[in-house]
Design an enzyme around this catalytic site. Structure first.
Site, short mmCIF file in Angstrom:
data_model
loop_
_atom_site.label_atom_id
_atom_site.label_comp_id
_atom_site.label_asym_id
_atom_site.label_seq_id
_atom_site.Cartn_x
_atom_site.Cartn_y
_atom_site.Cartn_z
CB THR A 1 -0.60 -0.06 1.47
OG1 THR A 1 -1.36 -1.20 0.66
CG2 THR A 1 -2.47 1.69 1.17
CG ASN B 1 -2.33 -3.30 10.38
OD1 ASN B 1 -3.04 -3.01 9.48
ND2 ASN B 1 -1.66 -3.10 10.77
CB THR C 1 -14.14 0.70 13.39
OG1 THR C 1 -13.19 -0.06 13.96
CG2 THR C 1 -14.97 -0.56 12.01
#
EC number: 2.3.1.35
Length: 402
Positions: A185, A397, A402
């Site tokens: 990422t 993580n 949320t």
């Protein structure tokens, strides 16, 4: 050549800007950034090898089919990947940027980072885009806006000469978790005022990705959104590079310096990381052999955990080498650990050296650790970068979505 702490506004003609759109509920940071060139650019890009590719990546690939671009729009807070209307939203975003900047939509590239599988709040983006103010002082602001779990911005620049003309390359990137070769990422945006054809720019970028961004690993995951984009607007007014030669080699080296600098910053800022790990394998038969071994070591969870605990467990290193898939003779391997505190040889010819554990513990207490492996099989070498594995990685993580 001169390396500097400069970003995407270092090269002539480039500006950037950022703003808060509220893409991720509850977040108050800027989450939208634009990078813009005052003149059209030759462009190149390299993308993730993940089969699941995010919508912005698909749109960018299509827009870059002619090797040209003039602006990049990036959002954080939502990956716009595996989302119902992903490509439509990426196209709408490009169209709005084109409207604001007076460009064609196909001259706008799109990138996103954040949570996978959620619908993008495109209305918030479209409403915020006209409010972004562009300036050649805003590289850091753009860098901050593209961050997710990163703890620090990542920037690098290089000035160099081509045909008697001063040229500049500057870049910013984001990346902290889901980092693994091919790629992880991470988003990287690099700008240059050097004049170089799209074909030669793509050639230089692809070759340099292999020895920089594809040699870092944080956690073994490869994301859906990764891309590296380079824009070259030619405003340095050097003779355009259209083939390999002296000028191409000079540009290639400068680009490599910037990309390696950015890649190392990503590895050092791995999620929860407390130490940068640099593994160099030398004395190899081939560079590929050395790279495969070094990559396996920096990707090893057991080795990474040992580095976090300052445990000089070289057995985990040679174990990671053994399952790497590379052929080597374990009875001729030397392994040493090093840092600013010194260097200690722990393994000679595949056997322990009875090294002092207290000395090793001191060496492994630094922020940057070197794992030095010698094969005694040839003259090739390769370096890969990673980080330690800490309690904080799980903490970050476990509730990322949320």
């Amino acid at each position: 050549m001169s390396k500097e702490n400069k970003g995407v506004c270092f090269a002539k003609g480039f500006t950037a800007g950022a703003a808060h759109a509220g893409i991720k509920e509850g977040s108050t940071k800027d989450d939208l950034a634009i990078i813009y060139s005052s003149t059209p650019c030759n462009a190149a890009a390299v993308y993730t090898t993940n089969v699941v590719k995010a919508a912005p990546l698909k749109v960018t690939k299509e827009h870059l089919s002619n090797g040209r671009a003039q602006a990049i729009i990036i959002n954080s807070g939502n990956a716009n990947a595996a989302a119902m209307n992903g490509e439509l939203h990426a196209i709408e975003t490009a169209q709005k940027v084109a409207e604001v900047l007076g460009l064609k939509p196909e001259d706008v590239l799109v990138a996103s980072t954040g949570v996978i599988g959620q619908e993008l709040n495109v209305d918030a983006i479209l409403k915020t885009l006209p409010k972004i103010e562009l300036s050649n002082e805003n590289s850091e602001a753009a860098n901050l806006a593209i961050m997710t779990t990163d703890t620090k911005t990542k920037t690098c620049g290089m000035s160099f000469e081509l045909n008697g003309k001063e040229c500049h390359i500057g870049g910013i990137c984001k990346g902290s978790g889901m980092i693994h070769p091919n790629m992880g990422t991470m988003l990287a945006f690099i700008t240059t005022d050097a004049a170089i054809s799209s074909e030669m720019l793509q050639k230089a970028l692809k070759a340099n990705v292999r020895t920089t961004f594809n040699r870092i690993s944080v956690d073994g995951d490869t994301s859906t959104n990764d891309m590296v984009i380079v824009l070259a607007n030619g405003q340095a007014e050097n003779e355009e590079i259209i083939s390999e030669g002296k000028e191409y080699k000079q540009f290639f080296f400068a680009l490599h310096q910037v990309m390696e600098c950015l890649a190392i910053q990503i590895a050092a800022d791995g999620e929860g990381a407390s130490r940068l790990i640099t593994c160099t394998v030398s004395g190899a038969k081939t560079e590929d052999q050395a790279e495969t071994l070094a990559r396996s070591v920096v990707s090893s969870s057991l080795t990474k955990a040992a580095m976090f605990g300052r445990d000089a467990n070289w057995g985990r290193v040679i174990c990671a080498m053994g399952y790497s898939g590379a052929d080597f003779d374990p009875d001729h391997v030397d392994i040493a650990f090093g840092s600013a505190k010194g260097e200690i040889v722990l393994c000679k010819d595949g056997r322990e050296t009875k090294a002092d554990d207290d000395v090793a513990y001191e060496i492994l207490g630094e922020d940057a650790i070197d794992i030095l492996i010698t094969l005694h099989e040839g003259n090739e070498r390769a370096t890969c970068w990673g980080c330690d594995l800490t309690y904080d990685y799980v903490t970050i993580n476990k509730d990322y979505r949320t």
